[in-house]
Scaffold this active site. Structure first.
Site, PDB file in Angstrom:
ATOM      1  N   THR A  29       0.834  -1.203   0.000  1.00 29.48           N
ATOM      2  CA  THR A  29       0.000   0.000   0.000  1.00 29.48           C
ATOM      3  C   THR A  29       0.870   1.255   0.000  1.00 29.48           C
ATOM      4  O   THR A  29       2.074   1.193  -0.280  1.00 29.48           O
ATOM      5  CB  THR A  29      -1.022  -0.045   1.163  1.00 29.48           C
ATOM      6  OG1 THR A  29      -1.914   1.071   1.059  1.00 29.48           O
ATOM      7  CG2 THR A  29      -0.361  -0.040   2.531  1.00 29.48           C
ATOM      8  N   ASN A  30       0.292   2.407   0.277  1.00 27.00           N
ATOM      9  CA  ASN A  30       1.032   3.677   0.238  1.00 27.00           C
ATOM     10  C   ASN A  30       0.560   4.587   1.368  1.00 27.00           C
ATOM     11  O   ASN A  30      -0.281   4.198   2.174  1.00 27.00           O
ATOM     12  CB  ASN A  30       0.867   4.336  -1.136  1.00 27.00           C
ATOM     13  CG  ASN A  30      -0.581   4.637  -1.443  1.00 27.00           C
ATOM     14  OD1 ASN A  30      -1.225   5.440  -0.767  1.00 27.00           O
ATOM     15  ND2 ASN A  30      -1.133   3.959  -2.445  1.00 27.00           N
ATOM     16  N   ARG A  31       1.081   5.790   1.416  1.00 31.77           N
ATOM     17  CA  ARG A  31       0.869   6.661   2.577  1.00 31.77           C
ATOM     18  C   ARG A  31      -0.388   7.521   2.508  1.00 31.77           C
ATOM     19  O   ARG A  31      -0.602   8.375   3.374  1.00 31.77           O
ATOM     20  CB  ARG A  31       2.087   7.564   2.769  1.00 31.77           C
ATOM     21  CG  ARG A  31       3.324   6.789   3.195  1.00 31.77           C
ATOM     22  CD  ARG A  31       4.477   7.745   3.449  1.00 31.77           C
ATOM     23  NE  ARG A  31       4.087   8.810   4.355  1.00 31.77           N
ATOM     24  CZ  ARG A  31       4.633  10.017   4.387  1.00 31.77           C
ATOM     25  NH1 ARG A  31       5.593  10.315   3.547  1.00 31.77           N
ATOM     26  NH2 ARG A  31       4.211  10.928   5.240  1.00 31.77           N
ATOM     27  N   SER A  32      -1.226   7.339   1.498  1.00 28.86           N
ATOM     28  CA  SER A  32      -2.432   8.170   1.407  1.00 28.86           C
ATOM     29  C   SER A  32      -3.363   7.906   2.589  1.00 28.86           C
ATOM     30  O   SER A  32      -3.639   6.758   2.932  1.00 28.86           O
ATOM     31  CB  SER A  32      -3.165   7.868   0.106  1.00 28.86           C
ATOM     32  OG  SER A  32      -4.415   8.528   0.106  1.00 28.86           O
TER      33      SER A  32
END
Ligand code: C5P
Length: 221
Positions: A29-32
């Site tokens: 996943t990512n930091r959003s």
């Protein structure tokens, strides 16, 4: 019956970072955080729109907003495709993973004795917004561009390449704005008009400004 500049307008917004499964316990996943997408949904509702929020965060949006929970890119694409014909404005605020694991393991992947490295094979995800840009009819399509360098130049390229009507360019390399932060500072790009700078402000303020700019661009007064 709701009143406002977007009365009877169907707005679909995506929020959060996509999560691509690796095995039953791991995800890429990512930091959003989804804050910008949720703020946009609230601002669109405030402007009188019928709002659908497609989100990866698991958070229920405020009353009055239709909530569609998804986790990975292909679920998000399916949710958008199903609603695209009936939507008037689509805002892709989600941080969509460019890559996903080539295979999803059915069982938890175990480390082997003595194993020091692990290669994870990735394959490209579909570019959701580019796909919508290619098939749009009346829809006003808004994309986001998170950049850490050459903000305007890179965002201008995406505006053209993805056939979007407005691009919200976000310098995510600056401290205090962007991913996870309460504040944001963005530049709105539309073809044929000068970049519009929205200086640092709470995401709720930026969201209201973005929604106003979209309403103005669709029906100039
Ligand atoms: O190319 P880049 O990922 O920077 O473009 C960002 C914009 O494109 C965002 O609006 C994002 O939601 C969208 N996007 C998408 N599908 C992808 C990657 C990005 O719709 N696979």
């Amino acid at each position: 019956r709701r009143q406002g500049r977007l009365q009877d307008v169907h707005v679909v917004i995506t929020a959060g970072g996509t999560q691509e499964p690796i095995d039953p316990v791991r995800r890429l996943t990512n930091r959003s955080s989804g804050k910008m997408g949720y703020a946009l949904a609230a601002a669109a509702l405030q402007a009188g729109a019928n709002v659908t929020l497609i989100s990866t965060t698991g958070r229920q949006p405020p009353f009055g907003i239709t909530y569609v929970p998804v986790t990975d890119v292909r679920q998000m694409q399916q949710a958008l495709t199903a609603r695209f014909a009936a939507s008037d404005i689509v805002i892709m605020a989600a941080a969509v993973a460019d890559w996903r694991p080539a295979r999803v393991a059915q069982e938890k992947i175990k480390k082997q004795p003595g194993q020091e490295t692990w290669q994870l094979d990735l394959v490209r995800n579909p570019d959701i917004i580019a796909g919508l840009g290619a098939q749009k009819t009346h829809q006003f399509l808004v994309g986001f561009a998170a950049e850490t360098q050459d903000l305007i130049a890179n965002a201008e390229k995406k505006l053209a390449a993805k056939h979007v009507d407005m691009l919200v360019a976000n310098d995510v390399g600056k401290p205090g704005i962007g991913f996870g932060a309460e504040d944001n500072a963005v530049v709105l790009l539309q073809s044929g008009t000068a970049p519009q700078y929205l200086p640092k402000a709470p995401k709720t303020t930026i969201a209201a400004q973005v929604i106003s700019a979209i309403a103005a661009a669709r029906t100039p007064d």
